[in-house]
Scaffold this motif. Sequence first.
Motif, PDB file in Angstrom:
ATOM      1  N   UNK A  98      10.829   0.106 108.601  1.00 48.16           N
ATOM      2  CA  UNK A  98      11.803  -0.066 107.523  1.00 48.16           C
ATOM      3  C   UNK A  98      12.531   1.243 107.213  1.00 48.16           C
ATOM      4  N   UNK A  99      11.852   2.364 107.455  1.00 51.88           N
ATOM      5  CA  UNK A  99      12.454   3.673 107.193  1.00 51.88           C
ATOM      6  C   UNK A  99      13.380   4.085 108.330  1.00 51.88           C
ATOM      7  N   UNK A 102      17.040   2.692 108.126  1.00 49.23           N
ATOM      8  CA  UNK A 102      17.905   3.118 107.032  1.00 49.23           C
ATOM      9  C   UNK A 102      18.731   4.336 107.468  1.00 49.23           C
ATOM     10  N   UNK A 103      19.956   4.468 106.926  1.00 52.01           N
ATOM     11  CA  UNK A 103      20.840   5.586 107.317  1.00 52.01           C
ATOM     12  C   UNK A 103      20.513   6.890 106.601  1.00 52.01           C
ATOM     13  N   UNK A 104      19.223   7.144 106.378  1.00 52.62           N
ATOM     14  CA  UNK A 104      18.783   8.388 105.755  1.00 52.62           C
ATOM     15  C   UNK A 104      17.573   8.897 106.532  1.00 52.62           C
ATOM     16  N   UNK A 105      17.246  10.155 106.347  1.00 60.76           N
ATOM     17  CA  UNK A 105      16.088  10.728 107.022  1.00 60.76           C
ATOM     18  C   UNK A 105      14.808  10.029 106.568  1.00 60.76           C
ATOM     19  N   UNK A 106      14.017   9.485 107.515  1.00 61.95           N
ATOM     20  CA  UNK A 106      12.753   8.823 107.130  1.00 61.95           C
ATOM     21  C   UNK A 106      11.804   9.777 106.406  1.00 61.95           C
ATOM     22  N   UNK A 107      11.723  11.014 106.880  1.00 63.53           N
ATOM     23  CA  UNK A 107      10.802  11.965 106.265  1.00 63.53           C
ATOM     24  C   UNK A 107      11.258  12.341 104.856  1.00 63.53           C
ATOM     25  N   UNK A 108      12.561  12.451 104.656  1.00 64.26           N
ATOM     26  CA  UNK A 108      13.079  12.758 103.324  1.00 64.26           C
ATOM     27  C   UNK A 108      12.705  11.659 102.334  1.00 64.26           C
ATOM     28  N   UNK A 109      12.886  10.422 102.753  1.00 68.01           N
ATOM     29  CA  UNK A 109      12.560   9.312 101.861  1.00 68.01           C
ATOM     30  C   UNK A 109      11.052   9.222 101.618  1.00 68.01           C
ATOM     31  N   UNK A 110      10.252   9.403 102.664  1.00 68.42           N
ATOM     32  CA  UNK A 110       8.804   9.373 102.499  1.00 68.42           C
ATOM     33  C   UNK A 110       8.324  10.484 101.570  1.00 68.42           C
ATOM     34  N   UNK A 260       7.822   0.622 118.032  1.00 69.82           N
ATOM     35  CA  UNK A 260       7.999  -0.249 116.877  1.00 69.82           C
ATOM     36  C   UNK A 260       7.136  -1.493 116.986  1.00 69.82           C
ATOM     37  N   UNK A 261       6.559  -1.879 115.861  1.00 71.42           N
ATOM     38  CA  UNK A 261       5.749  -3.111 115.830  1.00 71.42           C
ATOM     39  C   UNK A 261       6.611  -4.317 116.157  1.00 71.42           C
ATOM     40  N   UNK A 262       7.864  -4.257 115.729  1.00 70.58           N
ATOM     41  CA  UNK A 262       8.749  -5.400 115.962  1.00 70.58           C
ATOM     42  C   UNK A 262       9.123  -5.550 117.428  1.00 70.58           C
ATOM     43  N   UNK A 263       8.916  -4.444 118.208  1.00 69.47           N
ATOM     44  CA  UNK A 263       9.250  -4.540 119.627  1.00 69.47           C
ATOM     45  C   UNK A 263       8.064  -5.055 120.428  1.00 69.47           C
TER      46      UNK A 263
END
Length: 263
Positions: A98-99, A102-110, A260-263
């Motif tokens: 899910x991260x 998104x069009x943002x840094x995953x680590x920044x959001x986490x 990815x789990x979805x893959x």
Amino acid sequence: MKDNIRLIKALVKLRFERVMMFRLGFFGPFFVDGSLFVIQLLVFQAIYSKVDRIGNWGQGDMILFIGTFSLINALNMSIYFFGVNSIPEKIRTGEIDLYLTKPVSPLLRLTFEQVNPGALPLVIFSIAIILYGINTAGADVTISSVSGYAVSVGMMTVLFYELEVIIRSLAFFTVSSDGVLQIEMSGLDLCMQIPGTVFYGAYKFVFYYVLPYGIIATYPSLILLGRFSWKMAAHEGIVLACFTMVTVVMWKTGLRRYDSVSS
């Protein structure tokens, strides 16, 4: 940069609103962390009732050291710990997908999505302990030493963050990182009780270079105590720069290896 700042503000605002809906989520961490802090002070009080010094650290020096470690840990718990600590679980469950979309840094959001306002009172509590330690140690505090201390605390808070990200990013490469997390906790427990300058031999190598928890509270404290050297300043800067590079490489490599789990 402006977009990142707006994102951080939005994440922090949402987190505060969510936490204040459940008051226990705000006051619970404060009482738990505060109780642990008081217990640690009582332990050192018991130690110094029998001995005058640990190495070249007197009672006032150690109170300052404890307060500094508590301050950095309070900043850690307030800002990024709970977000960063969730990385292994999100990798295992595939929630990190899910991260990545998104069009943002995953680590920044986490990093900023689970700020913990319940730990903020500990920042004030830690500053009070630091002031008490300065008074007990009879340290000659100046504007330049306080400024240097603040800069060093900021640098060590970033180093603390990078160490946590590196260790939790191992979940990209291993089935379980629980063993490494236990090593982290053991190292932290030791370095919260013993200043880095007391370590020698293999312990000093490990806690100064491999897992540099030994310098996190030691170097800022030595600035206020007037025992900080240019060699220490150079070591502090080099360690932070090296671990910044390791963090970036580790995180980006982990994302590339992630299936990815979805893959």
